[in-house]
Design a protein around this motif. Structure first.
Motif, PDB file in Angstrom:
ATOM      1  N   ASN A  49       7.892  -6.649   2.046  1.00 44.13           N
ATOM      2  CA  ASN A  49       6.950  -7.686   2.485  1.00 44.13           C
ATOM      3  C   ASN A  49       6.230  -8.350   1.318  1.00 44.13           C
ATOM      4  O   ASN A  49       5.043  -8.648   1.401  1.00 44.13           O
ATOM      5  CB  ASN A  49       5.935  -7.109   3.452  1.00 44.13           C
ATOM      6  N   ASN A  50       6.931  -8.609   0.225  1.00 41.34           N
ATOM      7  CA  ASN A  50       6.352  -9.238  -0.956  1.00 41.34           C
ATOM      8  C   ASN A  50       6.846 -10.684  -1.041  1.00 41.34           C
ATOM      9  O   ASN A  50       7.927 -10.942  -1.558  1.00 41.34           O
ATOM     10  CB  ASN A  50       6.753  -8.464  -2.201  1.00 41.34           C
ATOM     11  N   PRO A  51       6.069 -11.662  -0.545  1.00 43.86           N
ATOM     12  CA  PRO A  51       6.532 -13.039  -0.550  1.00 43.86           C
ATOM     13  C   PRO A  51       6.667 -13.628  -1.949  1.00 43.86           C
ATOM     14  O   PRO A  51       7.503 -14.501  -2.174  1.00 43.86           O
ATOM     15  CB  PRO A  51       5.477 -13.793   0.266  1.00 43.86           C
ATOM     16  N   ASP A  52       5.868 -13.157  -2.923  1.00 42.72           N
ATOM     17  CA  ASP A  52       6.001 -13.671  -4.288  1.00 42.72           C
ATOM     18  C   ASP A  52       7.372 -13.346  -4.864  1.00 42.72           C
ATOM     19  O   ASP A  52       8.045 -14.204  -5.429  1.00 42.72           O
ATOM     20  CB  ASP A  52       4.917 -13.082  -5.191  1.00 42.72           C
ATOM     21  N   ARG A  53       7.779 -12.116  -4.699  1.00 40.78           N
ATOM     22  CA  ARG A  53       9.095 -11.698  -5.209  1.00 40.78           C
ATOM     23  C   ARG A  53      10.221 -12.380  -4.435  1.00 40.78           C
ATOM     24  O   ARG A  53      11.211 -12.816  -5.026  1.00 40.78           O
ATOM     25  CB  ARG A  53       9.205 -10.179  -5.101  1.00 40.78           C
ATOM     26  N   PHE A  54      10.061 -12.479  -3.132  1.00 38.44           N
ATOM     27  CA  PHE A  54      11.064 -13.128  -2.291  1.00 38.44           C
ATOM     28  C   PHE A  54      11.247 -14.590  -2.699  1.00 38.44           C
ATOM     29  O   PHE A  54      12.368 -15.083  -2.829  1.00 38.44           O
ATOM     30  CB  PHE A  54      10.639 -13.022  -0.830  1.00 38.44           C
ATOM     31  N   CYS A  55      10.148 -15.296  -2.963  1.00 40.89           N
ATOM     32  CA  CYS A  55      10.231 -16.703  -3.356  1.00 40.89           C
ATOM     33  C   CYS A  55      10.781 -16.859  -4.769  1.00 40.89           C
ATOM     34  O   CYS A  55      11.461 -17.835  -5.071  1.00 40.89           O
ATOM     35  CB  CYS A  55       8.860 -17.364  -3.268  1.00 40.89           C
ATOM     36  N   ARG A  56      10.493 -15.915  -5.638  1.00 41.93           N
ATOM     37  CA  ARG A  56      10.963 -15.993  -7.019  1.00 41.93           C
ATOM     38  C   ARG A  56      12.451 -15.693  -7.132  1.00 41.93           C
ATOM     39  O   ARG A  56      13.176 -16.368  -7.863  1.00 41.93           O
ATOM     40  CB  ARG A  56      10.163 -14.999  -7.872  1.00 41.93           C
ATOM     41  N   ILE A  57      12.938 -14.691  -6.389  1.00 45.99           N
ATOM     42  CA  ILE A  57      14.318 -14.221  -6.527  1.00 45.99           C
ATOM     43  C   ILE A  57      15.253 -14.833  -5.496  1.00 45.99           C
ATOM     44  O   ILE A  57      16.388 -15.187  -5.808  1.00 45.99           O
ATOM     45  CB  ILE A  57      14.370 -12.682  -6.414  1.00 45.99           C
ATOM     46  N   GLY A  58      14.799 -14.939  -4.265  1.00 48.20           N
ATOM     47  CA  GLY A  58      15.706 -15.298  -3.178  1.00 48.20           C
ATOM     48  C   GLY A  58      16.229 -14.017  -2.557  1.00 48.20           C
ATOM     49  O   GLY A  58      15.525 -13.007  -2.542  1.00 48.20           O
ATOM     50  N   TYR A  59      17.457 -14.022  -2.089  1.00 48.62           N
ATOM     51  CA  TYR A  59      18.035 -12.796  -1.522  1.00 48.62           C
ATOM     52  C   TYR A  59      19.510 -12.683  -1.927  1.00 48.62           C
ATOM     53  O   TYR A  59      20.403 -13.024  -1.160  1.00 48.62           O
ATOM     54  CB  TYR A  59      17.859 -12.795  -0.003  1.00 48.62           C
ATOM     55  N   PRO A  60      19.762 -12.202  -3.152  1.00 48.14           N
ATOM     56  CA  PRO A  60      21.139 -12.108  -3.654  1.00 48.14           C
ATOM     57  C   PRO A  60      22.059 -11.229  -2.805  1.00 48.14           C
ATOM     58  O   PRO A  60      23.273 -11.444  -2.802  1.00 48.14           O
ATOM     59  CB  PRO A  60      20.983 -11.518  -5.056  1.00 48.14           C
ATOM     60  N   LEU A  61      21.507 -10.253  -2.065  1.00 48.19           N
ATOM     61  CA  LEU A  61      22.350  -9.420  -1.211  1.00 48.19           C
ATOM     62  C   LEU A  61      23.014 -10.250  -0.112  1.00 48.19           C
ATOM     63  O   LEU A  61      24.047  -9.863   0.427  1.00 48.19           O
ATOM     64  CB  LEU A  61      21.526  -8.295  -0.582  1.00 48.19           C
ATOM     65  N   HIS A  62      22.421 -11.384   0.241  1.00 45.08           N
ATOM     66  CA  HIS A  62      23.002 -12.282   1.242  1.00 45.08           C
ATOM     67  C   HIS A  62      23.691 -13.468   0.587  1.00 45.08           C
ATOM     68  O   HIS A  62      23.949 -14.480   1.224  1.00 45.08           O
ATOM     69  CB  HIS A  62      21.921 -12.767   2.202  1.00 45.08           C
ATOM     70  N   ASN A  63      23.947 -13.366  -0.719  1.00 49.88           N
ATOM     71  CA  ASN A  63      24.687 -14.352  -1.508  1.00 49.88           C
ATOM     72  C   ASN A  63      23.933 -15.671  -1.679  1.00 49.88           C
ATOM     73  O   ASN A  63      24.525 -16.738  -1.677  1.00 49.88           O
ATOM     74  CB  ASN A  63      26.080 -14.606  -0.914  1.00 49.88           C
ATOM     75  N   TRP A  64      22.612 -15.614  -1.852  1.00 51.17           N
ATOM     76  CA  TRP A  64      21.866 -16.811  -2.219  1.00 51.17           C
ATOM     77  C   TRP A  64      20.644 -16.447  -3.050  1.00 51.17           C
ATOM     78  O   TRP A  64      20.093 -15.369  -2.917  1.00 51.17           O
ATOM     79  CB  TRP A  64      21.459 -17.644  -0.996  1.00 51.17           C
ATOM     80  N   VAL A  65      20.276 -17.351  -3.954  1.00 54.85           N
ATOM     81  CA  VAL A  65      19.131 -17.142  -4.836  1.00 54.85           C
ATOM     82  C   VAL A  65      18.203 -18.352  -4.769  1.00 54.85           C
ATOM     83  O   VAL A  65      18.604 -19.443  -4.378  1.00 54.85           O
ATOM     84  CB  VAL A  65      19.553 -16.907  -6.307  1.00 54.85           C
TER      85      VAL A  65
END
Length: 106
Positions: A35-51
């Protein structure tokens, strides 16, 4: 007597109106990375093939162009990151590095 009733009714409406507006604050939305929106916005979600490319604009890009993209969190990415990605404390464990939130499984 009618003026008194009308005046007291108007005062009752004015007294109730500010209290009902206070309860409607922001909308909470669950994001990956504990539940860290800062990290989520900075990185994206590479496990789902997008950054993340430009989080404040809601721009993302696939990691590998030929593989399919899981779009489960893309709409969440756009809403949260374009709104500023402000983290909201959940409870007593919000200040801890290790979250004890059972819903935070990412």
């Amino acid at each position: 007597m009618k003026r008194f009733i009308a005046l007291s009714g108007l005062l009752a409406l004015l007294a109730v109106a500010p209290t009902s507006a206070v309860g409607q604050r922001g909308v909470y939305e669950e994001v990956p990375y504990s539940n860290n929106p800062d990290r989520f916005c900075r990185i994206g979600y590479p496990l789902h093939n997008w950054v993340s490319v430009a989080p404040k604009l809601g721009v993302w890009a696939p990691v590998v162009a030929k593989l399919p993209v899981n779009k489960r969190y893309i709409s969440t990415f756009k809403r949260v990151c374009m709104a500023g990605g402000i983290p909201m404390p959940i409870g007593p464990s919000a200040g801890n590095k290790k979250s004890r939130d059972p819903a935070a499984t990412f």
